[in-house]
Design an enzyme around this catalytic site. Sequence first.
Site, PDB file in Angstrom:
ATOM      1  N   GLY A  48       0.864  -1.182   0.000  1.00  0.00           N
ATOM      2  CA  GLY A  48       0.000   0.000   0.000  1.00  0.00           C
ATOM      3  C   GLY A  48       0.891   1.218   0.000  1.00  0.00           C
ATOM      4  O   GLY A  48       1.887   1.248  -0.713  1.00  0.00           O
ATOM      5  N   GLU A  49       0.555   2.183   0.793  1.00  0.00           N
ATOM      6  CA  GLU A  49       1.399   3.373   0.904  1.00  0.00           C
ATOM      7  C   GLU A  49       1.934   3.457   2.330  1.00  0.00           C
ATOM      8  O   GLU A  49       1.169   3.714   3.273  1.00  0.00           O
ATOM      9  CB  GLU A  49       0.589   4.625   0.559  1.00  0.00           C
ATOM     10  CG  GLU A  49       0.503   4.893  -0.926  1.00  0.00           C
ATOM     11  CD  GLU A  49       1.881   4.902  -1.597  1.00  0.00           C
ATOM     12  OE1 GLU A  49       2.818   5.544  -1.072  1.00  0.00           O
ATOM     13  OE2 GLU A  49       2.026   4.244  -2.635  1.00  0.00           O
ATOM     14  N   SER A  50       3.227   3.238   2.472  1.00  0.00           N
ATOM     15  CA  SER A  50       3.777   3.157   3.830  1.00  0.00           C
ATOM     16  C   SER A  50       3.599   4.443   4.656  1.00  0.00           C
ATOM     17  O   SER A  50       3.357   4.345   5.858  1.00  0.00           O
ATOM     18  CB  SER A  50       5.229   2.690   3.806  1.00  0.00           C
ATOM     19  OG  SER A  50       6.001   3.478   2.953  1.00  0.00           O
ATOM     20  N   CYS A  81       6.092  -5.515   0.378  1.00  0.00           N
ATOM     21  CA  CYS A  81       6.215  -4.170  -0.189  1.00  0.00           C
ATOM     22  C   CYS A  81       6.143  -3.067   0.880  1.00  0.00           C
ATOM     23  O   CYS A  81       7.059  -2.946   1.677  1.00  0.00           O
ATOM     24  CB  CYS A  81       5.192  -3.993  -1.309  1.00  0.00           C
ATOM     25  SG  CYS A  81       5.732  -2.790  -2.527  1.00  0.00           S
ATOM     26  N   ARG A 109      12.979   3.410  -0.215  1.00  0.00           N
ATOM     27  CA  ARG A 109      11.612   3.364  -0.745  1.00  0.00           C
ATOM     28  C   ARG A 109      11.615   3.676  -2.241  1.00  0.00           C
ATOM     29  O   ARG A 109      12.401   4.491  -2.704  1.00  0.00           O
ATOM     30  CB  ARG A 109      10.709   4.401  -0.038  1.00  0.00           C
ATOM     31  CG  ARG A 109      10.368   4.031   1.390  1.00  0.00           C
ATOM     32  CD  ARG A 109       9.341   5.001   1.968  1.00  0.00           C
ATOM     33  NE  ARG A 109       8.151   5.034   1.155  1.00  0.00           N
ATOM     34  CZ  ARG A 109       7.475   6.136   0.835  1.00  0.00           C
ATOM     35  NH1 ARG A 109       7.865   7.307   1.262  1.00  0.00           N
ATOM     36  NH2 ARG A 109       6.405   6.045   0.094  1.00  0.00           N
ATOM     37  N   ILE A 139       5.683  -3.497  -7.450  1.00  0.00           N
ATOM     38  CA  ILE A 139       4.909  -2.277  -7.712  1.00  0.00           C
ATOM     39  C   ILE A 139       5.493  -1.140  -6.865  1.00  0.00           C
ATOM     40  O   ILE A 139       5.359  -1.132  -5.652  1.00  0.00           O
ATOM     41  CB  ILE A 139       3.419  -2.478  -7.358  1.00  0.00           C
ATOM     42  CG1 ILE A 139       2.847  -3.678  -8.124  1.00  0.00           C
ATOM     43  CG2 ILE A 139       2.620  -1.206  -7.666  1.00  0.00           C
ATOM     44  CD1 ILE A 139       1.456  -4.096  -7.686  1.00  0.00           C
ATOM     45  N   ARG A 140       6.147  -0.233  -7.508  1.00  0.00           N
ATOM     46  CA  ARG A 140       6.865   0.832  -6.801  1.00  0.00           C
ATOM     47  C   ARG A 140       7.545   0.266  -5.553  1.00  0.00           C
ATOM     48  O   ARG A 140       7.378   0.751  -4.429  1.00  0.00           O
ATOM     49  CB  ARG A 140       5.919   2.000  -6.460  1.00  0.00           C
ATOM     50  CG  ARG A 140       5.525   2.780  -7.715  1.00  0.00           C
ATOM     51  CD  ARG A 140       4.549   3.901  -7.456  1.00  0.00           C
ATOM     52  NE  ARG A 140       3.340   3.385  -6.853  1.00  0.00           N
ATOM     53  CZ  ARG A 140       2.967   3.541  -5.604  1.00  0.00           C
ATOM     54  NH1 ARG A 140       3.710   4.279  -4.798  1.00  0.00           N
ATOM     55  NH2 ARG A 140       1.868   3.019  -5.149  1.00  0.00           N
ATOM     56  N   HIS A 175       5.037  -8.731  -4.361  1.00  0.00           N
ATOM     57  CA  HIS A 175       3.671  -9.066  -3.922  1.00  0.00           C
ATOM     58  C   HIS A 175       3.343 -10.535  -4.212  1.00  0.00           C
ATOM     59  O   HIS A 175       2.836 -10.847  -5.294  1.00  0.00           O
ATOM     60  CB  HIS A 175       2.657  -8.188  -4.669  1.00  0.00           C
ATOM     61  CG  HIS A 175       2.654  -6.763  -4.241  1.00  0.00           C
ATOM     62  ND1 HIS A 175       1.761  -6.277  -3.318  1.00  0.00           N
ATOM     63  CD2 HIS A 175       3.440  -5.737  -4.593  1.00  0.00           C
ATOM     64  CE1 HIS A 175       1.989  -4.991  -3.123  1.00  0.00           C
ATOM     65  NE2 HIS A 175       3.004  -4.629  -3.889  1.00  0.00           N
ATOM     66  N   GLU A 177       0.972 -12.247  -3.187  1.00  0.00           N
ATOM     67  CA  GLU A 177      -0.492 -12.453  -3.267  1.00  0.00           C
ATOM     68  C   GLU A 177      -1.016 -12.196  -4.684  1.00  0.00           C
ATOM     69  O   GLU A 177      -2.154 -12.524  -4.993  1.00  0.00           O
ATOM     70  CB  GLU A 177      -1.217 -11.554  -2.247  1.00  0.00           C
ATOM     71  CG  GLU A 177      -1.340 -10.074  -2.586  1.00  0.00           C
ATOM     72  CD  GLU A 177      -0.054  -9.277  -2.376  1.00  0.00           C
ATOM     73  OE1 GLU A 177       1.000  -9.879  -2.118  1.00  0.00           O
ATOM     74  OE2 GLU A 177      -0.105  -8.034  -2.507  1.00  0.00           O
TER      75      GLU A 177
HETATM   76  N1  GLN Z   1       6.064   2.641  -2.703  1.00  0.00           N
HETATM   77  C1  GLN Z   1       5.230   2.215  -1.635  1.00  0.00           C
HETATM   78  C2  GLN Z   1       5.770   2.664  -0.286  1.00  0.00           C
HETATM   79  O1  GLN Z   1       6.928   2.864  -0.108  1.00  0.00           O
HETATM   80  C3  GLN Z   1       5.069   0.723  -1.615  1.00  0.00           C
HETATM   81  C4  GLN Z   1       4.260   0.255  -2.781  1.00  0.00           C
HETATM   82  C5  GLN Z   1       3.544  -1.025  -2.555  1.00  0.00           C
HETATM   83  O2  GLN Z   1       3.319  -1.455  -1.416  1.00  0.00           O
HETATM   84  N2  GLN Z   1       3.098  -1.625  -3.624  1.00  0.00           N
HETATM   85  O3  GLN Z   1       5.005   2.775   0.611  1.00  0.00           O
END
Ligand code: GLN
Length: 194
Positions: A48-50, A81, A109, A139-140, A175, A177
Amino acid sequence: MRAGIVALQGDVDLHEKALKRYKSDIEVVRVKTEEDLNGVDILIFPGGESPTMSRLMDRFNLREPLRKKITEDKVPTLATCAGIVLLSNLKEDDGRVKPFGILDVVLVRNGFGRQRESFESEVTVKFEDKEQVVTGVFIRAPRIEKVGDKAESIAFLGEEVVGVLQDNILALTFHPELSDDTEVIYEKLFSLIG
Ligand code: GLN
């Protein structure tokens, strides 16, 4: 068996599906309060977004209960992630994420940069008794800059480490999942239950 998925933000549904794919009778609890942690045998920190997750963890008073579950109760934990970001140490503090620093790993990150923001690639997973190639969806993703003595490198993208095992924590920058060939990872997670 009961699994708790930290459900403050991020890809909770797909983690639930993946858990059930590999263990159909598992009970899944979406963790939003301290009480939701009661009796969990497994904990999942989703992507998600940390920064958002870090903030919400404080707002929902979950930071200390989660720390206790992981470090004192030693509940087997899968972090993916943004999840690994929250458990590790960051190379540079950008003031937006307060990581736990439980994992002996230093991360950057979004470390793959713009060109390779999101990609899919073969990842080799190596446990002492098993080695298998799985599909890694990034993903990022954060990039692991350093693995300390306490953590064991267990997943590799070419030469680069993309997953570690440290005591009861299995942590990945990708990921699992999101692909259906990652059973080896879930098998390991379930095997960590004492
Ligand atoms: N770039 C996000 C972060 O640093 C992580 C992305 C993800 O969980 N898919 O929070």
